[in-house]
Each structure stands twice: as C-alpha cells, then as structure tokens.
Design an enzyme around this catalytic site. Structure first.
Site, PDB file in Angstrom:
ATOM      1  N   ARG A 180      14.416  27.358  13.001  1.00  0.00           N
ATOM      2  CA  ARG A 180      13.337  28.178  13.558  1.00  0.00           C
ATOM      3  C   ARG A 180      12.909  29.238  12.549  1.00  0.00           C
ATOM      4  O   ARG A 180      11.718  29.522  12.392  1.00  0.00           O
ATOM      5  CB  ARG A 180      13.771  28.833  14.874  1.00  0.00           C
ATOM      6  CG  ARG A 180      13.987  27.844  16.004  1.00  0.00           C
ATOM      7  CD  ARG A 180      14.335  28.552  17.310  1.00  0.00           C
ATOM      8  NE  ARG A 180      13.202  29.290  17.846  1.00  0.00           N
ATOM      9  CZ  ARG A 180      13.287  30.143  18.866  1.00  0.00           C
ATOM     10  NH1 ARG A 180      14.455  30.384  19.434  1.00  0.00           N
ATOM     11  NH2 ARG A 180      12.213  30.769  19.304  1.00  0.00           N
ATOM     12  N   CYS A 238      15.570  38.320  17.103  1.00  0.00           N
ATOM     13  CA  CYS A 238      15.835  36.914  17.440  1.00  0.00           C
ATOM     14  C   CYS A 238      14.561  36.355  18.053  1.00  0.00           C
ATOM     15  O   CYS A 238      13.473  36.646  17.584  1.00  0.00           O
ATOM     16  CB  CYS A 238      17.035  36.806  18.384  1.00  0.00           C
ATOM     17  SG  CYS A 238      16.837  37.746  19.922  1.00  0.00           S
TER      18      CYS A 238
END
Length: 283
Positions: A180, A238
């Site tokens: 990611r 995050c």
C-alpha cells in the site's frame, strides 16, 4: 511506566488491592462490506466471552467520530469518549488495561486516546485475549461510574500539515503494508502511495508470531534502522489512525515518544491537491 502488560502480570494485578479497569476493544479492519458480507462484530465476540469485569468499548462509535473529510476514523467527540470511559468505570486514579482479539490495533487506539487525553496509567495486554489463560465470562458488568474527564494534550497529535512538515524535518513512519505504501494496491482509499518523505514501517513487523511485541531492544534497533534517533521528532500514520496507534505503542515500548497523524492516509488521499509518492523511495 510500561505501556504493555503480560497476561500473567495482569492475572496477578486483578487479585491485588488496586485492580485495573478492563476495556475490551475487539475490532478488525474489514473490507467485507464491499463484498456484501457482514463486517466483524466485536460486540458479539465480547458477549461470547470476555475477561471478567471487562466492559466493551466500540471503536467506531466511541473511539472515533463519523467518517468524513478528516478520514475514516477521526478523533471522537470528547464528550462521547469521556462518557464511554466513565461508563466503563475509568477514573483518573485507577489503572486501566485495554485488550482486543490479538492484533492489538483496537487496544492501541484506546491506549493512545487515553494517554493523549491525560490518563496517567493505561497499558495494553500484550498479545491480547488469545494469550489469556484465565476464565472468561459472558455476563455484562455494570461498574460504578468513573470520573475520568479527558483533557487533550498539546503534543502527540499531528494534522495533515504537521505530518507533511515532519516528513521533511524529522521521521514520519507509514505503518501500512508495504504494497500500500508503494502504491501497488489500494483496497480502501481513493489512491495508493504515501506521503512524500514518509518511511515504510509496517506495524506487523513490531510483533512476533504470537502477537506479542518484540523485545524493547529489538524494536529500538528496528526504528534506528529506519532513521529514528534521539534528536529526531517522530510521527506515525496508517490508513485511518488505528494501526498507526499500534506503531506509536511499539515506539513507546522502545522508549521513543511519537505523535500520531489520526487522519492518516484516508484523510491525506481524499484531497487531490495533496502530493502522493509511489514506489519504495520515500520521496
């Protein structure tokens, strides 16, 4: 003060003269809804069996406000958060131990919020419920009302501009999975990639196979290898400010203070005007 507690230490403290308040924050990041499947139900898991005396806390409803422009898990309304903590029996003078189903992310979110709002004694059960060897109960306790009144700290919290600046002047860690960060996949947010200057530091690498944190010395070595030093301010983000809290907790175990960008990638990537970096290089 230690940021974590082992199952054996918790069992001992629960029989002592000042047992901690227990918060059950079972939660899982789930993409099941997109596939038409029911999401994980932490409350149902709690009712099926929890630590004796533990009170369930809903991460989505009590540890975050509704998704929107500030991300999928923005800061909660402090009145809602404070009421939830008092309902669970949390007072300023009582120790608190938070646990979840083992991943540690939900528990870390509660730990971070309690610390950021001024609670002096809160720890996470290392490894979570799977490492608890004592009895479980299914009844729902009704503890005496606590007196905790959240007072947000002046440090420990980043907004988007603060995260961007820290990526230039300090160390900004990206706690998501490497793919990611690199922008190879993005199952949830508008676009993949990372904040320019951020360093890939998947939070999953902070724990062993049993879900417990690696020793403080190992964690310290890991973070030093990522560029963290005694003189460098450190921040973490995050996807939506949950697994990032777990990385802040890992840093605390290593003795390293760090701030959390709560909006995280879900806020950053929602604005097409903000720059996005892709690939393994921070820039």
């Amino acid at each position: 003060m230690n940021a974590i507690i082992s199952a054996s230490e918790l069992a001992s403290e629960l029989t002592g003269g000042n047992p901690p308040v227990l918060l059950d924050v079972r939660w899982q990041l789930s993409t099941a809804a997109a596939a038409g499947e029911p999401p994980f139900d932490g409350r149902a898991a709690y009712r099926a069996g929890h630590l004796p005396g533990a009170v369930f806390v809903d991460l989505d409803g009590e540890l975050a406000s509704a998704p929107g422009g500030h991300g999928r898990h923005p800061l909660p309304d402090l009145a809602v958060f404070g009421a939830a903590m008092r309902r669970a029996g949390v007072s300023a003078s009582t120790p608190v131990v938070v646990y979840d189903g083992g991943m540690g992310w939900g528990a870390a979110r509660a730990w971070w919020l309690l610390r950021w709002t001024g609670h002096p004694d809160v720890r996470v059960l290392d490894g979570g419920l799977p490492l608890w060897e004592g009895p479980l109960e299914t009844s729902v306790p009704r503890p005496a009302e606590g007196d905790f009144a959240p007072e947000p700290g002046k440090a420990g919290l980043l907004d988007a501009d603060g995260a961007a600046e820290l990526a230039r002047s300090g160390v900004l860690l990206d706690a998501r999975a490497g793919e990611r960060y690199r922008g190879e996949v993005e199952p949830i947010d508008r676009v993949g990639g990372h904040i320019p200057g951020a360093v890939s530091a998947p939070t999953t690498q902070n724990v062993g196979a049993d879900g417990r944190f690696r020793p403080a010395e190992e964690l310290g070595a890991r973070f030093r290898g990522l560029g963290v030093s005694a003189s460098s301010p450190v921040g973490v983000y995050c996807g939506s400010g949950v697994s990032g809290a777990h990385e802040v907790l890992a840093l605390a175990v290593a003795g390293i203070p760090a701030a959390l960008y709560v909006g995280s990638w879900s806020e950053w990537s929602s604005d097409p005007e903000r720059p996005v970096a892709v690939g393994p290089d921070p820039r």
